[in-house]
Design an enzyme around this catalytic site. Structure first.
Site, mmCIF file in Angstrom:
data_model
loop_
_atom_site.group_PDB
_atom_site.id
_atom_site.type_symbol
_atom_site.label_atom_id
_atom_site.label_comp_id
_atom_site.label_asym_id
_atom_site.label_seq_id
_atom_site.Cartn_x
_atom_site.Cartn_y
_atom_site.Cartn_z
ATOM 1 N N LYS A 1 31.791 28.572 46.546
ATOM 2 C CA LYS A 1 32.767 29.859 46.600
ATOM 3 C C LYS A 1 32.277 31.051 45.823
ATOM 4 O O LYS A 1 32.316 30.975 44.437
ATOM 5 C CB LYS A 1 34.108 29.663 45.976
ATOM 6 C CG LYS A 1 35.079 30.692 46.317
ATOM 7 C CD LYS A 1 36.361 30.884 45.534
ATOM 8 C CE LYS A 1 36.219 31.789 44.232
ATOM 9 N NZ LYS A 1 35.670 33.198 44.561
ATOM 10 N N PHE B 1 30.122 37.392 39.992
ATOM 11 C CA PHE B 1 29.330 38.607 40.903
ATOM 12 C C PHE B 1 28.160 38.816 40.212
ATOM 13 O O PHE B 1 27.390 39.678 40.855
ATOM 14 C CB PHE B 1 30.355 39.766 41.049
ATOM 15 C CG PHE B 1 30.278 40.480 39.569
ATOM 16 C CD1 PHE B 1 29.536 41.522 39.155
ATOM 17 C CD2 PHE B 1 31.357 40.453 38.403
ATOM 18 C CE1 PHE B 1 29.391 42.427 38.256
ATOM 19 C CE2 PHE B 1 31.187 41.025 37.320
ATOM 20 C CZ PHE B 1 30.444 42.143 37.200
ATOM 21 N N GLU C 1 34.320 40.901 25.439
ATOM 22 C CA GLU C 1 33.205 41.142 26.159
ATOM 23 C C GLU C 1 33.361 42.245 26.904
ATOM 24 O O GLU C 1 34.239 42.409 27.790
ATOM 25 C CB GLU C 1 32.997 39.886 26.740
ATOM 26 C CG GLU C 1 31.547 39.902 27.571
ATOM 27 C CD GLU C 1 31.246 38.878 28.260
ATOM 28 O OE1 GLU C 1 30.061 38.427 28.498
ATOM 29 O OE2 GLU C 1 32.101 37.883 28.783
ATOM 30 N N SER D 1 34.095 34.578 33.815
ATOM 31 C CA SER D 1 34.987 34.815 32.680
ATOM 32 C C SER D 1 35.567 33.529 31.805
ATOM 33 O O SER D 1 35.762 32.668 32.414
ATOM 34 C CB SER D 1 36.001 35.952 32.864
ATOM 35 O OG SER D 1 37.168 35.155 33.682
ATOM 36 N N CYS E 1 25.989 37.926 31.197
ATOM 37 C CA CYS E 1 26.923 36.973 29.949
ATOM 38 C C CYS E 1 25.829 36.763 29.081
ATOM 39 O O CYS E 1 26.228 36.230 27.742
ATOM 40 C CB CYS E 1 27.092 35.735 30.585
ATOM 41 S SG CYS E 1 26.082 34.606 31.174
ATOM 42 N N GLU F 1 33.647 37.430 45.809
ATOM 43 C CA GLU F 1 33.859 38.381 46.918
ATOM 44 C C GLU F 1 33.618 39.761 46.915
ATOM 45 O O GLU F 1 33.367 40.408 47.795
ATOM 46 C CB GLU F 1 35.455 38.232 47.076
ATOM 47 C CG GLU F 1 36.192 39.043 46.026
ATOM 48 C CD GLU F 1 36.413 37.942 44.749
ATOM 49 O OE1 GLU F 1 37.244 38.692 43.795
ATOM 50 O OE2 GLU F 1 35.919 37.149 44.540
#
Length: 499
Positions: free
Chosen positions: A175, A151, A383, A228, A283, A178
């Protein structure tokens, strides 16, 4: 305000999903529902893959120059629509408009790189490698590729995947997350406005069931993932078992070293922008600050500057950071701050109770700083993905390097110093894939590859640069000899030699 209904994108057009499962897309500053996104059925996923598989038969044979011209048109459209794309990012993700505009710019870099496909996809040739024998290599597309994105960069991460994949002659099924799909969908629209044919680029939405189908589908030849570590490891293993080429860019714990000879204000300002920008949801954020020697005395100034940073909605252009993407993300960050306190770290700045006037429902956490952090603490090992900076003090550069190299992750690291010798030593001895020297977020320009390492990456080849071309193509080597029509054979050669 009307609520957008997000559709699937299959065979060049929007397709309303027949799924019975839908999720709300929420503005993280207000909790207002701005869109609804379907979780596609497996039948719909298969339909998207079938569209890509059918389109591959012709797309792979489209001349390089024509693919280049489509990419040129695509980059022009992205540039033209940057404000629109940034506004969609801010509405659904929460990052500030200047940060969102910067994200679009970094995605644009990759598309601009794809405009060089006529030279990027060249093979090699050795003429007369043996008597009248030429050896040459071809870099051919694989087939249908797939991408699964996180995201936190709804424009940049898709651009890390599909532009080079389709420029090299593959077709694609994407993909997106969402949580903030609207900007990604607009990006795909622009690609088709630029001339990408129907079926070459398709989009499905969903959760683990959809991701697993992409991993398992026999017609998908390569899969790229950014997200992740937990999910990325599962994706890599599952898609690998299905025989696919896979790259997984995963979690991180990035460190920034400040040496006492560094430009003090430049170093501090850069570190705070890296740690707290996008509310720490990067990240590549520098979430651990390693102060060396006398630089440890700069902590008070670091805390004070952080205290004065502006927290606000993403639409507030002078805000330094916006809200976290969801209430669940905020709750997780708040919980980890509590663990830091309980495990003995010193909480120098607490952002848990920040108030933003006019936005009482926003998922806001202000800049938070812990000092006296050790490697065993949860806030160091995990994290956090929020605006939390862990500060570690050491005496020497050697200690800083050893501390960073002990961490299992290797996405990125930075050092601030005015010494060329120190910078060179750090660059040489640090065991991290991407290094910044007086640069806080060392994501390289798009014509260099993204080279995170160790536990932050699975797969030999990363996005962007030459590695992406290698990832999305298969090298075919041809050894060829053509005889003169009247040539008479000199007899049977039963050895392995070319003669």
């Amino acid at each position: 305000m009307s609520v957008r209904e997000i559709a699937l994108f299959i065979d060049g057009q929007y397709v309303p999903s027949e799924s019975g499962e839908w999720r709300d897309v929420v503005n993280p500053a207000t909790q207002e529902v701005v869109a609804r996104v379907p979780f596609a059925s497996l039948t719909e996923v298969d339909r998207a893959v079938a569209s890509a598989q059918a389109a591959y038969k012709t797309w792979r044979k489209v001349p390089l120059a024509k693919r280049m011209r489509i990419m040129l048109a695509f980059q022009a459209l992205i540039r033209q629509h940057t404000p629109e794309l940034a506004a969609l990012i801010t509405e659904e993700h929460g990052k500030t408009l200047p940060d969102a505009e910067g994200e679009v710019g970094r995605g644009l870099e990759v598309v601009e790189h794809a405009c060089s496909i006529t030279s990027l996809q060249l093979g090699e040739m050795a003429e007369n490698a043996a008597s009248d024998v030429n050896v040459y290599s071809l870099h051919q597309p694989l087939g249908v590729g797939a991408g699964i994105t996180a995201f936190n960069f709804p424009i940049m991460l898709p651009c890390f995947m599909f532009p080079l994949a389709i420029a090299t002659g593959n077709t694609f099924v994407l993909k997106p997350s969402e949580q903030d799909p609207s900007s990604t969908m607009r990006l795909v629209e622009l690609a088709h406005e630029a001339g990408v044919p129907p079926g070459v680029l398709n989009v499905v939405h969903g959760g683990p069931e959809v991701a697993n189908r992409l991993c398992d589908h026999p017609d998908i030849k390569a899969l790229s993932f950014i997200g992740s570590t937990h999910v990325g490891t599962q994706i890599y293993e599952r898609a690998g078992r299905a025989g696919k080429r896979v790259q997984s860019m995963m979690g991180a714990k990035n460190h920034c070293v400040i040496m006492p000879d560094a430009n003090r204000s430049q170093a501090i300002n850069n570190v705070l922008g890296s740690a707290f920008g996008a509310a720490g949801q990067r990240c590549m954020a520098n979430s651990v600050l390693v102060l060396v020697g006398e630089a440890r005395q700069w902590l008070d100034e670091i805390v004070e500057k952080s205290r004065n940073m502006t927290v606000g909605p993403g639409t507030q252009r002078d805000a330094d950071l916006g809200p976290l993407v969801s209430p669940a993300a905020r709750d997780r960050v708040v919980s980890l701050i509590g663990k830091g306190e309980a495990e003995g770290a010193t909480l120098d700045l607490d952002g848990r109770n920040v108030q933003v006037e006019g936005y009482p429902e926003g998922n806001f956490v202000g800049p938070t700083i812990f000092s006296d952090v050790t490697g065993e603490m949860t806030i160091y090992r995990e994290e956090i993905f929020g605006p939390v900076l862990c500060v570690v003090g050491v005496e020497t550069l050697d200690e800083a390097i050893a501390f960073i190299n002990t961490n299992p992750n290797g996405n990125g690291t930075s050092i601030f110093t005015n010494s060329g010798w120190v910078a060179k030593r750090f660059e040489s001895d640090i065991d991290v894939g991407q290094v910044g020297i007086n640069v806080p977020i060392p994501v390289p320009v798009a014509y260099f590859s993204f080279t995170g390492s160790r536990a932050s990456k699975l797969g030999d080849l990363g996005p962007n640069g030459k590695q992406a071309i290698a990832f999305w193509t298969q090298t075919k080597t041809v050894t060829a000899r053509w005889f003169e029509p009247e040539n008479v054979s000199s007899g049977i050669n039963s050895t392995i030699s070319l003669s």
